[in-house]
Structure formats: structure tokens, C-alpha cells
Design a protein around this motif. Structure first.
Motif, mmCIF file in Angstrom:
data_model
loop_
_atom_site.group_PDB
_atom_site.id
_atom_site.type_symbol
_atom_site.label_atom_id
_atom_site.label_comp_id
_atom_site.label_asym_id
_atom_site.label_seq_id
_atom_site.Cartn_x
_atom_site.Cartn_y
_atom_site.Cartn_z
ATOM 1 N N TRP A 421 0.286 1.000 1.531
ATOM 2 C CA TRP A 421 0.065 0.247 0.287
ATOM 3 C C TRP A 421 1.155 0.052 -0.537
ATOM 4 C CZ3 TRP A 421 -3.904 -3.016 0.629
ATOM 5 C CH2 TRP A 421 -5.393 -2.691 1.277
ATOM 6 N N ASN A 422 1.734 1.039 -0.896
ATOM 7 C CA ASN A 422 2.969 1.056 -1.895
ATOM 8 C C ASN A 422 4.198 0.172 -1.157
ATOM 9 O OD1 ASN A 422 1.490 2.747 -3.465
ATOM 10 N ND2 ASN A 422 2.564 4.584 -2.721
ATOM 11 N N GLY A 423 4.314 0.067 0.087
ATOM 12 C CA GLY A 423 5.341 -0.530 0.468
ATOM 13 C C GLY A 423 6.485 0.211 0.397
ATOM 14 N N SER A 424 7.392 -0.361 0.245
ATOM 15 C CA SER A 424 8.879 0.059 -0.016
ATOM 16 C C SER A 424 9.650 -0.355 -1.037
ATOM 17 C CB SER A 424 9.759 0.162 1.126
ATOM 18 O OG SER A 424 9.366 0.632 2.293
ATOM 19 N N LYS A 425 8.916 -0.899 -2.200
ATOM 20 C CA LYS A 425 9.342 -1.573 -3.196
ATOM 21 C C LYS A 425 10.406 -0.594 -4.148
ATOM 22 C CE LYS A 425 6.068 -5.410 -2.799
ATOM 23 N NZ LYS A 425 4.760 -5.974 -3.452
ATOM 24 N N ASN A 426 9.933 0.554 -4.118
ATOM 25 C CA ASN A 426 10.699 1.311 -5.135
ATOM 26 C C ASN A 426 11.911 2.131 -4.368
ATOM 27 O OD1 ASN A 426 8.681 0.884 -7.367
ATOM 28 N ND2 ASN A 426 7.492 2.233 -6.408
ATOM 29 N N SER A 427 12.245 1.654 -3.114
ATOM 30 C CA SER A 427 13.415 2.363 -2.523
ATOM 31 C C SER A 427 14.398 1.434 -2.593
ATOM 32 C CB SER A 427 12.706 2.728 -1.360
ATOM 33 O OG SER A 427 13.873 3.237 -0.391
ATOM 34 N N ASN A 428 15.585 1.744 -3.070
ATOM 35 C CA ASN A 428 16.825 1.258 -2.888
ATOM 36 C C ASN A 428 16.911 0.769 -1.542
ATOM 37 O OD1 ASN A 428 17.131 0.943 -5.818
ATOM 38 N ND2 ASN A 428 18.224 2.956 -5.898
ATOM 39 N N SER A 429 17.191 2.035 -0.671
ATOM 40 C CA SER A 429 17.517 1.707 0.737
ATOM 41 C C SER A 429 16.522 0.564 1.566
ATOM 42 C CB SER A 429 17.359 3.170 1.508
ATOM 43 O OG SER A 429 16.067 3.715 1.424
ATOM 44 N N ALA A 430 15.109 0.781 1.039
ATOM 45 C CA ALA A 430 14.347 0.081 1.514
ATOM 46 C C ALA A 430 14.648 -1.639 1.272
ATOM 47 C CB ALA A 430 12.952 0.268 1.342
ATOM 48 N N LYS A 431 14.914 -1.713 -0.135
ATOM 49 C CA LYS A 431 15.506 -2.986 -0.629
ATOM 50 C C LYS A 431 16.608 -3.613 0.178
ATOM 51 C CE LYS A 431 16.728 -5.452 -4.563
ATOM 52 N NZ LYS A 431 17.004 -5.270 -6.174
ATOM 53 N N GLU A 432 17.464 -2.713 0.530
ATOM 54 C CA GLU A 432 18.799 -3.205 1.285
ATOM 55 C C GLU A 432 18.229 -3.490 2.631
ATOM 56 O OE1 GLU A 432 21.455 -0.057 1.004
ATOM 57 O OE2 GLU A 432 21.697 -0.509 -1.028
ATOM 58 N N TYR A 433 17.342 -2.680 3.437
ATOM 59 C CA TYR A 433 16.930 -2.945 4.667
ATOM 60 C C TYR A 433 16.104 -4.400 4.519
ATOM 61 C CZ TYR A 433 14.723 -1.548 9.072
ATOM 62 O OH TYR A 433 14.257 -1.818 10.479
ATOM 63 N N ASP A 434 15.374 -4.821 3.653
ATOM 64 C CA ASP A 434 14.671 -5.782 3.671
ATOM 65 C C ASP A 434 15.519 -7.121 3.475
ATOM 66 O OD1 ASP A 434 11.958 -7.276 3.176
ATOM 67 O OD2 ASP A 434 12.742 -7.749 1.244
#
Length: 484
Positions: A421-434
Motif C-alpha cells: 500500500w505504501n509503495g516505494s514512493k519514499n525510497s530514493n533507490s525505488a524512485k531511481e528504479y522506477d
């Protein structure tokens, strides 16, 4: 406030829950003896009671949960002597281990975690009261409970005193008035920790701690007492005798709830058979959500057979829920459109499944049946997602918000998939992955526009090999990665 029925071990029947104090639910759960890392059998009652607590809170009860640590015990003393360290070192080590794995399994912290070593005065006071009330007697520095003096002894387990004596493993001590009499206080032995008492140096017996600590924090009568089925006799039977013998208040507990055993190939898991599995070891191979959902996939009173196959089934179930969550989150990003018939159908079914879920939880906290409602709603979400993808790509946002609230309520009560539900929106690494995935999808789309089908398919298949699925729709491509 909804009516909740529970299966009471004492009456062997389902009963309507009527709290001691209106609007409150007071719970005592027997905790671990911290002499080793928690195994999966330890985990089941705590995950079970975590869900029960979540649901009672949801329907409006003010919940107080007390869970003890038996930090003085023969096993702890033997382990400390074997390692040449203080008993407290062993207890603290494995209490820390308990919190590590239970936090990982999303088990919310109890309100109070009393330890035996911190409640000697309460224990001694209760033993003195039992002696004064004629239920206990001293023998050369030991104090025993006289089971024949308590007329209700055996009601919880449903056995007579003669039956229990014939089938029980009891300490041979000719001094005792009855072979079934159990120790409230044990005189000190060389190499063991001890405390000062009116009967000399010693330490408590096993059972008295829970009676003393539940009385201290929850009163002479409280709502729920929980633990594994193996605690019905002698531990919980003895607790009743102690608590009611001390207070003369009946009942000391209104509802006794016991979870079933975990089995390995239909054989009860136990350390003596060396067929137990530590939670920390399981979590090296499976995520906490998988293990937690596995523990809740069967009704808490039923036996639960542990196997890789059952854990793999849990993975597949969670994948279905995760897909539905991802589809909800994706639909939130779609443009708003009119609330067409498909949205109305989804909303009606979501409300129906919510009611089914609530009924299952109100019926002795049936998480297995509640899960079927989650599957039903997940299916309807996915159908709506496909309709949106194949049409003009607009969404009824009002309906979607309600459906999201309902599905998230379900997963929150079961205690799973909060990260989805939280996704990975607060993660810098996840943002780069996206961002990287968006680049790859752009390259693939360019290949498709240039009719370079083989290269586009190669990109899709290569991503699939590493667990990333590409979904094409009139609104564009979407990627999903299996996180479970």
C-alpha cells in the motif's frame, strides 16, 4: 458495536462476548520462556492475538494486552550454567530475539510485558494468601498448592483429578498431600538464582507467575486469556485454581481461547522430536508477510501443518492480493470519469465482501473465512481494472476511494502488505528504479512503433525472467515486480 462470538475452552462452546467492563477488552496471553530463539510454534499465538486485538480495536473496544516473559525457569538456568553466564544474560538475549522476529511479523507490541523476576513481591503475596485461605501448604521451604481443596479443579481441561493423575507426568515427592499438588515456591538449590521469602530462599514455581501478574495488571476478573492448546493442562488449569483460590472470585477469566498445534507431516512439532523451525531461519527464505499469512490461513483453533508447499501457497495468495493493490494504486493515477455501471457494480460487491469479512471475524475471529472475502474483492478490483484498461481509461474516483478503504481495512486487520500500500514512493533507490524502468519501457515502445517486434519481445521476456511483468494497454505499458 458488533456482536462477537468466541469459542470458550471452559464451556466448549461458542459464546457471545460480553466484556467485564463495557467498551473494554482486557487480555492476558502467556508469553515465551526465553532460553532459545522463538520457533514457529511460538509465533502462532502471538500473530493470532495480534489479529484479535486489531479487530477488537476496530469495532470500538479499548484493548489492554498483557503478555509475560517467564525469565526464571529451569531451561534458562541450565542454558546459563552451560554457557557460564548469568541467567539474566540468557533471558535478555532471547527476549531481544523475540522482539526482532515479532516486529518483523508485524505483531504490535503488547501494552505491558511483565517479567517474573520483576514481580517477586506480587508472587510472594499471592502465595501467602493461598496459604492463609487454606489452599496451599509449606514443606521444608517448598510451598505446594493442594488441588483437592479447589472444587473446580479440572473444569477447564474436562478431566477428573483421578484421570489427570493417571495421565500426567508429575514430580515424585512423597511429602506432598496429593501427587498432583504443584509447586508455588521452590527452595533454593546450589547454582540457581534465588529470592528471599517467608519460607526461605527460593524461586517461584511455573504457574504462579501468570496468576500474580494478570491480577496485578488486569484485576481479579478479566475478559480473555490465551495461549497454545498445550497450556490448557496443567498451566491454565493451575492458574484458575491459584487465582480463584486467592481472590474467591469466580470466574477469574471469562473466555479462554486456545490455538491449535503446528504439525510437521501431521506430527506435533516439539523440541524433543527436533522437528521445530526457528522463525529467524524461516525468514531467511520467506518474507514476513508470507509467514504471517500462512499462520492465519487456517482458523486459529485448527491444527496447522507446516511445509514448503503451504508456504508456497501463501506466496501465491499474497501475489493475488498484491496485484489488486497495485491495480488500485494505478487506477488512482488515471483521469476521472463518470461513475458508470461497472463502478456501481464494484462498489456493491466491495460492500458485500466487507460485510462477509466482518461476519467471519465476528465468528470466533475466523481469518481463514475472512481471507475468502479478500480473494473475492481482489478479483472484482482486477475485473474493474481490466475494464478501465480496455475502455477510455477513466475511473470513478469516488468509488475507487471507497473500495481502496475497504480492501486496505481487510489487509490491515490481517496485518499484511502494508509495504504494498505504501509503495516505494519514499525510497530514493525505488524512485531511481522506477525512472530506469520508465526508460526501458520507452525503448521498448519505440521498438514497437518501428515494428521491431523481436527486440520488443526480447525486452519483455528478459524482464519477465527477473520477475518483472509488462502489461500493454491502450493507455500505454505498465510494469510490475513481484515483491513477495
Amino acid at each position: 458495536m458488533r456482536n462477537i462470538t468466541v469459542f470458550n475452552t471452559m464451556t466448549r462452546s461458542k459464546e457471545l462476548f460480553k466484556p467485564v467492563h463495557e467498551g473494554e477488552a482486557k487480555i492476558y496471553v502467556c508469553g515465551v520462556t526465553p532460553y532459545n530463539h522463538p520457533h514457529i510454534g511460538n509465533a502462532r499465538p502471538f500473530v493470532t492475538w495480534d489479529v484479535i486485538r486489531r479487530y477488537l480495536t476496530h469495532v470500538g473496544y479499548k484493548v489492554t494486552l498483557v503478555q509475560n516473559f517467564t525469565d526464571i525457569d529451569d531451561k534458562i538456568i541450565n542454558t546459563s550454567n552451560g554457557e557460564g553466564v548469568a541467567w539474566s544474560v540468557i533471558a535478555n538475549r532471547y527476549i531481544d530475539s523475540y522482539f526482532d522476529v515479532m516486529d518483523a511479523l508485524h505483531v504490535k507490541r503488547a501494552d505491558i510485558y511483565p517479567r517474573v523476576s520483576e514481580h517477586m513481591e506480587d508472587i510472594i503475596t499471592m502465595i501467602r494468601s493461598l496459604i492463609d485461605n487454606g489452599y496451599a501448604y509449606e514443606l521444608d521451604g517448598d510451598v505446594y498448592y493442594s488441588v483437592e481443596k479447589f472444587e473446580n479443579y479440572g473444569n477447564l481441561s474436562g478431566r477428573t483429578l483421578e484421570d489427570m493423575q493417571a495421565g500426567a507426568r508429575i514430580d515424585v515427592d512423597d511429602r506432598k498431600h496429593n501427587p498432583m499438588d504443584f509447586a508455588l515456591w521452590k527452595s533454593a538449590k546450589p547454582g540457581e538464582p534465588s529470592w528471599t521469602s517467608p519460607w526461605g530462599e527460593g524461586r517461584p514455581g511455573w504457574h504462579i507467575e501468570c496468576s500474580a501478574m494478570s491480577k496485578k495488571y488486569l484485576g481479579e476478573e478479566f475478559d480473555f486469556h490465551g495461549g497454545g492448546s498445550d497450556l490448557i493442562f496443567p498451566h491454565h488449569e493451575n492458574e484458575i485454581a491459584q487465582s480463584e483460590g486467592c481472590s474467591h472470585h469466580h470466574p477469574s477469566v471469562r473466555y479462554w481461547l486456545h490455538n491449535g498445534f503446528i504439525t510437521i507431516n501431521q506430527e506435533k512439532m516439539s523440541k524433543s522430536l527436533n522437528n521445530f523451525f526457528l522463525v529467524k531461519d524461516i525468514l531467511e527464505q520467506y518474507t514476513p508477510d508470507v509467514l504471517r499469512y500462512f499462520l492465519l490461513s487456517t482458523h486459529y483453533r485448527s491444527p496447522l501443518d507446516f511445509s514448503d508447499e503451504r508456504l508456497d501457497e501463501a506466496i501465491k495468495s499474497l501475489e493475488r492480493f498484491t496485484t489488486a493493490i497495485e491495480n488500485v494504486l494505478y487506477l488512482e493515477s488515471c483521469p476521472e470519469g463518470p461513475c458508470a455501471e461497472e463502478a456501481a457494480t464494484l462498489l456493491d460487491k466491495a460492500n458485500d465482501y466487507k460485510e462477509e469479512f466482518e461476519k467471519a471475524m465476528c465468528d470466533d475471529f475466523n481469518t481463514a473465512l475472512a481471507s475468502s472475502s479478500m480473494f473475492g474483492l481482489a478479483k472484482e478490483i482486477n475485473i474493474y481494472y481490466q475494464i478501465v484498461q480496455s475502455s477510455n481509461g477513466t475511473v470513478c474516483k469516488e468509488t475507487l476511494a471507497t473500495v481502496k478503504e475497504i480492501f486496505k481495512f481487510m489487509t490491515d486487520i490481517i496485518g499484511i502488505l502494508s509495504s504494498a500500500w505504501n509503495g516505494s514512493k519514499n525510497s530514493n533507490s525505488a524512485k531511481e528504479y522506477d525512472e530506469l524502468m520508465n526508460v526501458i519501457l520507452h525503448i521498448r515502445q519505440t521498438c514497437r512503433e518501428k515494428k521491431q517486434w523481436e527486440l520488443a519481445d526480447t525486452i519483455r521476456d528478459s524482464l519477465s525472467d527477473i520477475g518483472i511483468t509488462i502489461e500493454d494497454s491502450p493507455q500505454g505499458a505498465r510494469w510490475k515486480k513481484r515483491e513477495i
